[in-house]
Design an enzyme around this catalytic site. Sequence first.
Site, PDB file in Angstrom:
ATOM      1  N   THR A 141       0.739  -0.694   0.081  1.00 55.99           N
ATOM      2  CA  THR A 141      -0.204  -0.080  -0.175  1.00 55.99           C
ATOM      3  C   THR A 141       0.945   1.408   0.012  1.00 55.99           C
ATOM      4  O   THR A 141       2.112   1.109   0.731  1.00 55.99           O
ATOM      5  CB  THR A 141      -0.892   0.281   0.693  1.00 55.99           C
ATOM      6  OG1 THR A 141      -1.533   1.199   1.555  1.00 55.99           O
ATOM      7  CG2 THR A 141      -0.075  -0.273   2.522  1.00 55.99           C
ATOM      8  N   ASP A 142       0.135   2.113  -0.564  1.00 59.28           N
ATOM      9  CA  ASP A 142       0.418   4.075  -0.324  1.00 59.28           C
ATOM     10  C   ASP A 142       1.117   4.410   0.889  1.00 59.28           C
ATOM     11  O   ASP A 142       1.801   5.093   1.542  1.00 59.28           O
ATOM     12  CB  ASP A 142       0.074   4.690  -1.015  1.00 59.28           C
ATOM     13  CG  ASP A 142      -1.204   5.002  -1.376  1.00 59.28           C
ATOM     14  OD1 ASP A 142      -2.025   4.668  -0.454  1.00 59.28           O
ATOM     15  OD2 ASP A 142      -1.812   5.791  -1.472  1.00 59.28           O
ATOM     16  N   GLU A 143       0.663   3.520   1.871  1.00 56.25           N
ATOM     17  CA  GLU A 143      -0.235   4.029   3.706  1.00 56.25           C
ATOM     18  C   GLU A 143       1.850   3.824   4.111  1.00 56.25           C
ATOM     19  O   GLU A 143       1.484   4.547   5.192  1.00 56.25           O
ATOM     20  CB  GLU A 143      -1.133   3.523   4.369  1.00 56.25           C
ATOM     21  CG  GLU A 143      -2.309   3.421   3.474  1.00 56.25           C
ATOM     22  CD  GLU A 143      -3.545   3.707   4.509  1.00 56.25           C
ATOM     23  OE1 GLU A 143      -3.510   3.261   5.609  1.00 56.25           O
ATOM     24  OE2 GLU A 143      -4.531   3.434   3.802  1.00 56.25           O
ATOM     25  N   TYR A 167      -2.211  -0.516  11.203  1.00 61.62           N
ATOM     26  CA  TYR A 167      -2.010  -1.533  10.076  1.00 61.62           C
ATOM     27  C   TYR A 167      -1.002  -0.851   8.986  1.00 61.62           C
ATOM     28  O   TYR A 167      -0.044  -1.498   8.005  1.00 61.62           O
ATOM     29  CB  TYR A 167      -3.490  -0.644   9.178  1.00 61.62           C
ATOM     30  CG  TYR A 167      -3.223  -1.144   7.419  1.00 61.62           C
ATOM     31  CD1 TYR A 167      -3.615  -2.663   6.694  1.00 61.62           C
ATOM     32  CD2 TYR A 167      -3.457  -0.181   6.178  1.00 61.62           C
ATOM     33  CE1 TYR A 167      -3.461  -3.362   5.729  1.00 61.62           C
ATOM     34  CE2 TYR A 167      -3.158  -0.098   5.267  1.00 61.62           C
ATOM     35  CZ  TYR A 167      -3.287  -1.245   4.659  1.00 61.62           C
ATOM     36  OH  TYR A 167      -3.262  -2.381   2.629  1.00 61.62           O
ATOM     37  N   LYS A 171       1.662  -3.516   7.443  1.00 63.27           N
ATOM     38  CA  LYS A 171       2.175  -3.063   6.154  1.00 63.27           C
ATOM     39  C   LYS A 171       3.919  -3.148   5.734  1.00 63.27           C
ATOM     40  O   LYS A 171       4.921  -4.396   4.637  1.00 63.27           O
ATOM     41  CB  LYS A 171       1.595  -2.397   4.842  1.00 63.27           C
ATOM     42  CG  LYS A 171       0.037  -2.611   5.438  1.00 63.27           C
ATOM     43  CD  LYS A 171      -0.194  -4.347   4.324  1.00 63.27           C
ATOM     44  CE  LYS A 171      -0.260  -4.720   3.111  1.00 63.27           C
ATOM     45  NZ  LYS A 171      -0.095  -6.075   2.281  1.00 63.27           N
TER      46      LYS A 171
END
Length: 365
Positions: A141-143, A167, A171
């Site tokens: 993810t970009d998060e 989260y 990741k």
Amino acid sequence: MTAQTADGSNSILVTGGAGFIGSNFVLRYVADGGRVTVLDLLTYAGNRENLAELEGNPRFRFVQGDICDANLVSALVREVRPQAIVHFAAESHVDRSIVDPGAFIHTNVQGTFTLLEQAKTYWSQLGDVERGNFRFLHVSTDEVYGSLKPEDPAFSELTPYAPNSPYAASKAGSDHLVRAYFHTYGLPTLTTNCSNNYGPFQFPEKLIPLVLLNALDGKPLPVYGDGKNVRDWLYVGDHCSAICRVLESGQPGETYNIGGNSERANLDVVETICSLLDEMKPDSSIGDRRKLIQFVPDRPGHDRRYAIDASRIKRELDWQPKVTFEEGLRRTVKWYLEHMQWVDHVRTGAYRDWIRQNYEERVAQ
Ligand code: NAD
Ligand code: DAU
């Protein structure tokens, strides 16, 4: 678009293939002639109904199980002998990670570690040609890059990691493990970091389907904070085509950012959904659906802005998104309107419990 791995073989193991993005990917991969074994625990987010059209297809097999179960994963890879493992399985909802971070560490970190270990053992015992062609594709993810200010450039593959939610941190941990397995053991890994997806089969706890279904029923539309947080939206079909490109032609050990070039503030997204529904499913008892918008207390640690610089995957792998945000959102609204039975099935007791837990305390501002 073919969806084959480098050697032309097409038998793959897909983890999390009954979730939102995984099921879209599996449906596409099998339709393109590929052979898929799905390993999925069927948590609240997993749904076999997403894959119903593949039941009985000899090129599709479903195994219910946990990626943290090393014995199961070991037996499965030996039996399937996949040319690639495409790893979607994760706990994926930021709000849930704030309430129950432990589940995220378990599945996203421990689960990815277990998969990597079993993949390494399997891969190291393959013959030269198969070993050279094997790929472990990790969907991330970009998060992991944290939050951008309005004037900041978009996230590139060189942006330092700065995850802000449990989260995102889980990741990021999994991405680092994948990187380490390439550098230390030579396992041919690929990592993709993608922005916010939307489209068919998305579980209605995420912004777009949640708002769509609430607006359909004339219920309040909860917008966190001031509604000006920005996300870069990508239609799920475009994410799946990007994953296929990376699987076919990505460089082992590399990471690829995937995005939609569609930055939108949350309030704009919610208003667009209201307008589309007013047009496609007008309801005189509800009227103008924008009146349903309610500003509610913000998500703790809410990242302000995400944006992806997807120039690397465009330059090196000739991929770019095909579906505009307006077209993708229209398709998505249409899909949900035509799949109300699917919606009824996923709005189970567990779903209602989550909605109560996340929104009851958020008194409208
Ligand atoms: P999802 O929550 O819809 O689906 C996750 C799937 O994983 C479910 O089918 C669930 O049953 C399965 N699963 C969970 N724990 C498992 C376990 N221990 N063992 C086996 N299966 C398990 O998620 P999604 O939105 O489809 O996201 C898929 C992947 O893509 C995730 O890794 C996520 O981090 C990443 N991603 C998502 C987005 C997005 O906008 N949704 C964007 C970028 C990256
Ligand atoms: O950026 C990629 C990420 O996008 C993925 O890695 C995650 O798996 C995926 O869930 C998604 O995370 P977000 O937190 O951005 O998605 P979500 O749909 O939960 O929220 C989108 C934005 O809308 C975010 O700024 C929070 C806001 N929001 C969300 C909900 C559920 C609201 O304002 N109201 C809501 O009720």
